[in-house]
Design an enzyme around this catalytic site. Structure first.
Site, short mmCIF file in Angstrom:
data_model
loop_
_atom_site.label_atom_id
_atom_site.label_comp_id
_atom_site.label_asym_id
_atom_site.label_seq_id
_atom_site.Cartn_x
_atom_site.Cartn_y
_atom_site.Cartn_z
N PRO A 84 0.74 -1.49 -0.14
CG PRO A 84 -0.59 -1.43 1.79
CD PRO A 84 0.66 -2.05 0.80
CB THR A 119 0.54 4.44 -6.07
OG1 THR A 119 0.56 3.74 -7.01
CG2 THR A 119 0.93 5.10 -6.02
CE LYS A 196 -0.94 5.18 -9.51
NZ LYS A 196 -2.04 4.19 -9.31
#
Ligand SMILES: *[C@@H]1O[C@H](CO)[C@@H](O)[C@H](O)[C@H]1NC(C)=O
Ligand SMILES: *[C@@H]1O[C@H](CO)[C@@H](O)[C@H](O)[C@H]1NC(C)=O
Ligand SMILES: *[C@@H]1O[C@H](CO)[C@@H](O)[C@H](O)[C@H]1NC(C)=O
Ligand SMILES: CC(=O)N[C@H]1CO[C@H](CO)[C@@H](O)[C@@H]1O
Length: 328
Positions: A84, A119, A196
């Site tokens: 996460p 991410t 991103k």
């Protein structure tokens, strides 16, 4: 199991750390496409996810479970991580007794390729890259977009940061979990994450603009479908005005038509947008929207109409209407 040759992945041992919402289907697609003689070793703290993964995999498939990232590094040649947040990546790589680096062998014996798909902030990724490469191993940042559905269908977009040579090496892996046409080499290490985050920032700003515009229209009394039709063919048009109109009923497939259930949660969106703005600040990029965007996201994350919902529920927050009032 039919077309494994097509994927052309090396017959080595693969490790996958983080069998979460995204990692689970990504690892499933990887297992289907790596050579059948190759072993896939998974590592995940959530026991029921591991059980589910084993249960959903053909008994003939070569799979095993590691209890720590260290065990993965002791056995694997290619290691994919999908966890996460930044601190999780840090722990997975650097924890003294259980981390990947603790288990990585002398790179002259076996050189590991690390494909980091989480991410996270660029600074953490850079730090992992430095540790990995100074130990003689290889590292790329390779975040994805396309959400859960894209992960299941194997149509994710990959944004890869690293040398040309490393990009060519990870490309077949990205293709095994993503869409062939949507694998991008964004630049040197860190550039995948920067890309991103910048896209997610633009996506949010765009959605905020669309929400404000359609709320103005609503208060004036315009028919949202007519407004959408004009916007659609005019300068205000963007992906979110045509495909993701926040007024329920304007776009059948939009998140609004599912009452903003599922999708990209406001909390995740807030995290990524914060990272993007931090990145912008680090490179000295002027942003007049910064405070507005951060305040709006902070407010929305506390608004029961948005909490845990798709980020496009920002419309309900802005318009100050209930879900039941969002219709044509
Ligand atoms: C499983 O993978 C290991 C390591 O790659 C390999 O040595 C072994 O032969 C494989 N087993 C099967 C049944 O394919
Ligand atoms: C653990 O995994 C199961 C099965 O994938 C999932 O339903 C559950 O939400 C997960 N729990 C947590 C805390 O993430
Ligand atoms: C806007 O355009 C999209 C295609 O880009 C179309 O699917 C949608 O129905 C249009 N909406 C309206 C209200 O015209
Ligand atoms: C400008 C633009 O395309 N914005 C976003 C609209 O929503 C999608 C889906 O969430 C984003 O990926 C886009 O970036």
């Amino acid at each position: 199991m039919t077309d494994r040759q097509e994927w052309n992945l090396p017959a080595v041992t693969y490790g996958f750390i983080g069998i979460g919402v995204m990692g689970f289907p990504m690892a499933q697609n990887l297992r289907r496409r790596i050579p059948s003689s190759s072993k896939l070793i998974i590592c995940e703290i959530n026991k029921s996810a591991v059980d589910k993964f084993l249960c959903e995999t053909q008994p003939s498939e070569n799979i095993s479970v590691a209890s720590t990232p260290k065990e993965i590094a002791q056995q694997c040649d290619i290691i994919i991580t999908m966890v996460p947040k930044g601190p999780h990546v840090d722990e997975v790589f650097t924890e003294k007794s259980t981390g990947l680096l603790a288990g990585a062998p002398d790179s002259k014996t076996r050189q590991i390729l690390f494909m980091e798909c989480s991410t996270i902030d660029v600074a953490t990724s850079n730090r992992m890259n430095d540790l990995v490469t100074s130990a003689g191993h290889k590292f790329v940042d390779a975040p994805v977009s396309g959400g859960y559905n894209g992960a299941v269908a194997g149509t994710l977009t990959f944004m890869i940061g690293g040398s040309e040579e490393l990009y060519n090496e990870v490309r077949p892996l990205a293709e095994a979990m993503g869409k062939k046409e949507n694998i991008y080499h964004c630049g040197k290490q860190g550039a995948g994450l920067a890309t991103k985050q910048i896209n997610n920032y633009l996506g949010f700003v765009s959605m905020l603009g669309v929400s404000e515009a359609f709320n103005m229209g609503r208060l004036y009394g315009l028919n949202p479908k007519t407004l959408a039709s004009v916007v659609n063919v005019s300068t205000g048009h963007c992906y979110n005005s045509s495909k993701e109109n926040p007024v329920k009923g304007v776009t059948e497939t939009a998140s609004a038509s599912r009452d903003f259930k599922g999708g990209f949660s406001i909390e995740l969106c807030k995290g990524v947008v914060e990272m993007a703005l931090q990145l912008g600040e680090q490179v000295g990029a002027k942003s007049v929207l910064r405070d507005v965007v951060l305040n709006t996201l902070n407010e929305a994350a506390e608004d029961s109409r948005c909490k845990g919902q798709d980020y496009r529920s920002i419309y309900l927050h802005l318009a100050d209407i209930q879900q039941s009032e969002n219709h044509l």
